[in-house]
Every structure is written in C-alpha cells, then in structure tokens.
Scaffold this motif. Structure first.
Motif, short mmCIF file in Angstrom:
data_model
loop_
_atom_site.label_atom_id
_atom_site.label_comp_id
_atom_site.label_asym_id
_atom_site.label_seq_id
_atom_site.Cartn_x
_atom_site.Cartn_y
_atom_site.Cartn_z
N ILE A 1 0.82 -1.21 0.00
CA ILE A 1 0.00 0.00 0.00
C ILE A 1 0.86 1.26 0.00
O ILE A 1 0.51 2.28 -0.60
CB ILE A 1 -0.96 0.00 1.21
N VAL A 2 2.00 1.19 0.65
CA VAL A 2 2.87 2.37 0.80
C VAL A 2 3.49 2.74 -0.55
O VAL A 2 3.98 1.88 -1.29
CB VAL A 2 3.97 2.09 1.83
N GLY A 3 3.41 4.03 -0.89
CA GLY A 3 3.99 4.52 -2.14
C GLY A 3 3.13 5.61 -2.76
O GLY A 3 2.17 6.10 -2.14
N GLN A 4 3.48 6.01 -3.97
CA GLN A 4 2.71 7.03 -4.70
C GLN A 4 1.84 6.36 -5.75
O GLN A 4 2.32 5.52 -6.52
CB GLN A 4 3.66 8.03 -5.36
N TRP A 5 0.56 6.77 -5.79
CA TRP A 5 -0.41 6.15 -6.68
C TRP A 5 -1.14 7.22 -7.49
O TRP A 5 -1.38 8.32 -6.99
CB TRP A 5 -1.44 5.35 -5.88
N VAL A 6 -1.49 6.87 -8.73
CA VAL A 6 -2.34 7.71 -9.58
C VAL A 6 -3.40 6.82 -10.20
O VAL A 6 -3.22 5.61 -10.33
CB VAL A 6 -1.53 8.44 -10.69
N GLU A 7 -4.52 7.43 -10.59
CA GLU A 7 -5.58 6.66 -11.24
C GLU A 7 -5.18 6.36 -12.67
O GLU A 7 -4.85 7.26 -13.45
CB GLU A 7 -6.90 7.43 -11.19
N LYS A 8 -5.23 5.09 -13.03
CA LYS A 8 -4.74 4.63 -14.33
C LYS A 8 -5.51 5.27 -15.49
O LYS A 8 -4.92 5.68 -16.49
CB LYS A 8 -4.85 3.11 -14.43
#
Length: 255
Positions: free
Chosen positions: A127-134
């Motif tokens: 879960i840890v990290g940077q996420w963006v909506e695909k």
C-alpha cells in the motif's frame, strides 16, 4: 429482577454446562482482528476491527456516520462465562472454532449473532507509495487521444510556479497517513488500515469539492491497486454534499 438479569443468569448456567477445560480469553482473540458481524435474524452484516479498547467500522455498506464512530468495548465474565459489552449492549459470546464466535445480543428482543474473522488478504507493505488513477494517467499520456482545447490556467498561487501544478491527483501513502496533491493544492489525512488490509479509512480532499473517506481494496500487488471508494461530492446546486460509491477504480504505482 428484570428480564435482562434473568437472561444473563440463564445463559451463564447454560454456558457453564458447556465449559471447555482450557478456557480461552475471548478479549485476546478479538483484539487486533477484523470480523464480519452477522445478524442472523435481520440478515445484516457489518465489518469492524477490535482495537485495544475501541472498535472501528470498516464497511462500504455501513451508514456513513458509523464509519467515524469509535465506541468502547470490553469483555466481562460471570461464573467463568464471557460477555462482550459493546455500545452499552451485552452479548453472550463463545468460540465455535478458530475463526468463528457465536453470540446472543440481549435486549428487548434477543438476536443471534455470528462473529466471523476476516483473514489477512493483502500485503500491507504494497500500500505504501505514490499512486495515480490509471484511467486519468493513460488519458493524459496518450497523445493519440483527441482532447478538448486546453483551457488557459489561472496564475499559480503566491510562492508557487507552474512546475508545482499536478494535472491529476497523486496519492502518497505512508503507513499512517495519506498526502494528496491535486492542481496547486495539497491535502493530508491520517489513515486507518484494518488488520486484514482490505480497507483504508481517511478524510482527504482529492479534487475541488471531493472528499474521500474509505477505500475497499479489491486487488493489490506491488504495481496495481483496485478499490471501491466512498466519497462525498459537493453539490453546488443545493450547497450540500452527496455520498457516492465509485467502483473498481484502478490505481497504478509511480516508480
């Protein structure tokens, strides 16, 4: 002697006849774990996690206000029989097997309840990290997609430049917090990840008028996370907020 006291003594007598030689501490079995609590008669289910002395609701089908309710719980005993006291309600409780507990909620009307433990489903570390909506990311990066004319951007706020502009929300998740960058804005919130790593509770802005409250994780690995989101979206027409569920949002991890 009122009805509740009579029922407690009756249950105590019945449970005493069924005592195991080595009695478990049900409080230790509940603490730190997430359970589906199933009301057999009302055909209702709610998912909660028992923390040290309070419980927290993690469920996309719970009433909205329940998601932020943190009520105390405790185990009390009578003649070596154990009772769960939660929300000022008393539940006679015993263990059926390693993952299931049977309970009887005592009140004006008595209800049979089943507590079913939810096993860990995902690796919390992913879960840890940077996420963006695909979907938004692919749209922005694909030059072959015809896009509407670019609207001139307003000047950046004081002490910021155009390099500080984020054309889509970026979710930076740590073990205990989430930081969202969108446009020229930033929003930060503490998070609560349940013990089976299936739900993330937050209260963070991810766009103008949108606040995200709960993610239900449906798939997770080191590069993709698929979630259902509960959000509130500002309704400008009525100056209120609408509660919405956004299903199957695909997030990709930035490298």
């Amino acid at each position: 002697m009122n009805k509740s006291i009579i029922i407690l003594f009756l249950i105590s007598t019945i449970f005493s006849c069924q005592k195991n030689v080595d009695q478990i501490d049900i409080g230790n079995e509940l603490r730190g774990n997430t359970f589906d609590i199933i009301s057999i008669e009302e055909k209702d289910t709610i998912t909660i996690e028992f923390k040290d002395s309070i419980y927290s609701v993690f469920s996309t089908n719970a009433f909205f206000e329940d998601m932020y309710r943190k009520s105390p719980w405790r185990i009390t005993t009578l003649n070596s029989n154990q009772f769960l006291v939660i929300d000022s309600k008393t539940i006679a409780i015993k263990q059926r097997d390693e993952n299931i507990f049977d309970g009887l909620l005592i009140g004006d009307k008595d209800y049979e309840i089943t507590f079913k433990k939810r096993k860990s489903k995902w690796n919390k570390d992913f879960i840890v990290g940077q996420w963006v909506e695909k979907e938004i990311y692919d749209y922005r990066k694909n030059d072959s997609i015809l896009k509407p004319p670019t609207v001139p951007l307003p000047p950046p706020p004081k002490n910021l430049t155009k390099n500080d502009l984020y054309d889509q929300p970026v979710y930076e998740i740590k073990s205990d917090s989430i930081n969202v960058k969108y446009g020229y804005s930033k929003s930060k919130s503490a998070i609560d990840i349940n013990s089976s790593a299936e739900y993330i509770k937050m209260e963070v802005k991810s766009d103008w008028g949108i606040v995200e409250h709960l993610w239900k994780i449906k798939k997770l690995n080191d590069s993709i996370m698929i979630v259902d989101k509960i959000i509130t979206d500002k309704n400008n027409e009525y100056y209120s907020y609408d509660i919405k569920t956004l299903e199957n949002i695909v997030l990709i991890k930035k490298r």
